[in-house]
Design a protein around this motif. Structure first.
Motif, mmCIF file in Angstrom:
data_model
loop_
_atom_site.group_PDB
_atom_site.id
_atom_site.type_symbol
_atom_site.label_atom_id
_atom_site.label_comp_id
_atom_site.label_asym_id
_atom_site.label_seq_id
_atom_site.Cartn_x
_atom_site.Cartn_y
_atom_site.Cartn_z
ATOM 1 N N LEU A 194 -8.038 -6.084 -6.133
ATOM 2 C CA LEU A 194 -9.099 -5.485 -5.325
ATOM 3 C C LEU A 194 -9.717 -4.243 -5.942
ATOM 4 N N GLY A 195 -9.183 -3.790 -7.071
ATOM 5 C CA GLY A 195 -9.706 -2.572 -7.670
ATOM 6 C C GLY A 195 -9.416 -1.328 -6.854
ATOM 7 N N TRP A 196 -8.393 -1.414 -5.993
ATOM 8 C CA TRP A 196 -8.039 -0.285 -5.131
ATOM 9 C C TRP A 196 -7.213 0.728 -5.908
ATOM 10 N N THR A 197 -7.522 1.996 -5.738
ATOM 11 C CA THR A 197 -6.703 3.073 -6.278
ATOM 12 C C THR A 197 -6.687 4.217 -5.281
ATOM 13 N N LEU A 230 0.849 -1.199 0.000
ATOM 14 C CA LEU A 230 0.000 0.000 0.000
ATOM 15 C C LEU A 230 0.883 1.247 0.000
ATOM 16 N N GLY A 231 1.003 1.852 -1.149
ATOM 17 C CA GLY A 231 1.706 3.115 -1.294
ATOM 18 C C GLY A 231 1.001 3.925 -2.360
ATOM 19 N N ALA A 241 -0.474 -5.229 -7.706
ATOM 20 C CA ALA A 241 -1.251 -6.388 -7.233
ATOM 21 C C ALA A 241 -2.583 -5.958 -6.618
ATOM 22 N N ILE A 242 -2.558 -4.982 -5.718
ATOM 23 C CA ILE A 242 -3.806 -4.595 -5.051
ATOM 24 C C ILE A 242 -4.729 -3.841 -6.003
ATOM 25 N N ARG A 243 -4.168 -3.109 -6.940
ATOM 26 C CA ARG A 243 -5.004 -2.425 -7.925
ATOM 27 C C ARG A 243 -5.723 -3.442 -8.801
#
Length: 331
Positions: free
Chosen positions: A304-307, A256-257, A299-301
């Motif tokens: 999980l669709g995280w932005t 997470l950055g 990976a997280i984008r």
């Protein structure tokens, strides 16, 4: 994946998920509580001693994670856990390594045992999101670092976080737990009117000097060290997404950055946004810290669709500054 606007619900009964947040009184923990509430969860805040300033409707339970019986009681009746409690502040050499181990490793082991007991009682696999740290990577040779980068913790805090990650992975392998580990780089900004109050971190420390310039801003090294900053609200959103995505027998690990910046960049941002020059005092660089630590968040984008919702470092600094000004204006 379902958008995070959807509510967190127990699919078996169609009722809101009841989520225990360990470390709920902390900076990131408080943001996680607010994000879970915004997505329909019932929140149980686990704190060690004091009663935190949390929204109405949040149940508070008291327990020390080094007490296995108290931890088991705290977990009872919950659908999942966001685990943020632990000893941090890697530079505090006054705390012996055994204390870090007792809280960060043994405490996590007790939490995992409590989750296993709850699974036996309910027949429902456990759901866990764990707050880890970018410092498990040590001083990596290549940047940005992805989750496959070998871990090389250089101090007790990082070592105990890495050990806790491994404990979680071992429990996931039984199939009775689904878990996500979030390796948080540098959370910053404000959530629900509360900014970061930890003056060991560069953004709140620089803003504090701008607010009350009674002493210079200490900088370790020449100011060219680069860190990756991410808004605390975006960190909280990742916890919510991870809870929904977890599945039994799977341990996902994500960085997470969001915004790489040097210490000099932080100083320049604070001076520009506040209009106040910062007096600086340089100290020797800390040997146990990487000169550059930047997250690969592919990976997280993807999973999980995280932005991130912020556009750059200035957004985080402005958020910290605005909140500090409001605090100064409050009688």
């Amino acid at each position: 994946m379902t958008e995070t606007a959807a509510h967190l619900r127990d699919e078996r009964r169609g009722e809101p998920m009841r989520i225990l947040v360990t470390g709920a009184a902390g900076y990131v923990g408080r943001a996680v509580v607010h994000d879970l509430l915004a997505h329909g969860a019932e929140v149980v805040a686990l704190v060690h001693e004091h009663v935190p300033d949390l929204p109405d409707g949040v149940e508070t339970r008291h327990a020390d994670l080094t007490d296995s019986a108290a931890t088991s009681a705290a977990v009872r009746g919950t659908h999942g856990v966001c685990h943020l409690a632990g000893l941090a502040r890697a530079r505090l050499g006054s705390r012996p390594p055994t204390r870090y181990h007792a809280v960060n490793v043994t405490g996590t082991a007790h939490l995992l045992d409590a989750l296993a007991t709850e699974t036996e009682r309910t027949g429902r696999p456990a759901n866990l999101v764990f707050a880890s740290t970018s410092s498990v990577y040590g001083r990596p040779a290549r940047h940005p670092v992805d989750e496959a980068t070998p871990r090389d913790p250089l101090h007790p805090y990082a070592a105990t976080k890495a050990e806790a990650e491994d404990l979680i992975g071992s429990r996931v392998a039984t199939g009775a737990l689904g878990a996500t580990t979030l390796r948080i780089f540098n959370a910053a900004g404000a959530s629900a009117g509360r900014a970061d109050q930890d003056l060991t971190r560069i953004i709140p420390r620089a803003v504090a000097v701008a607010t009350r310039p009674t002493s210079p801003l200490d900088i370790n090294g020449d100011g060219t060290a680069v860190r990756d900053f991410v808004h605390v609200r975006d960190v909280a959103a990742a916890f919510t997404r991870a809870l929904r995505a977890n599945s039994p027998g799977r341990h996902a690990v994500y960085n997470l950055g969001a915004h790489p910046a040097s210490v000099r960049d932080v100083v320049e941002s604070v001076e520009r946004l506040t209009g106040r020059p910062l007096p600086l005092r340089h100290r020797p660089a800390v040997a146990q810290e990487a000169r550059v630590l930047i997250a690969d968040t592919t990976a997280i984008r993807t999973a999980l669709g995280w932005t991130p919702t912020t556009e750059g470092l200035d957004d985080l600094v402005h958020d910290q500054w605005r909140t500090a000004q409001r605090a100064e204006a409050t009688p």
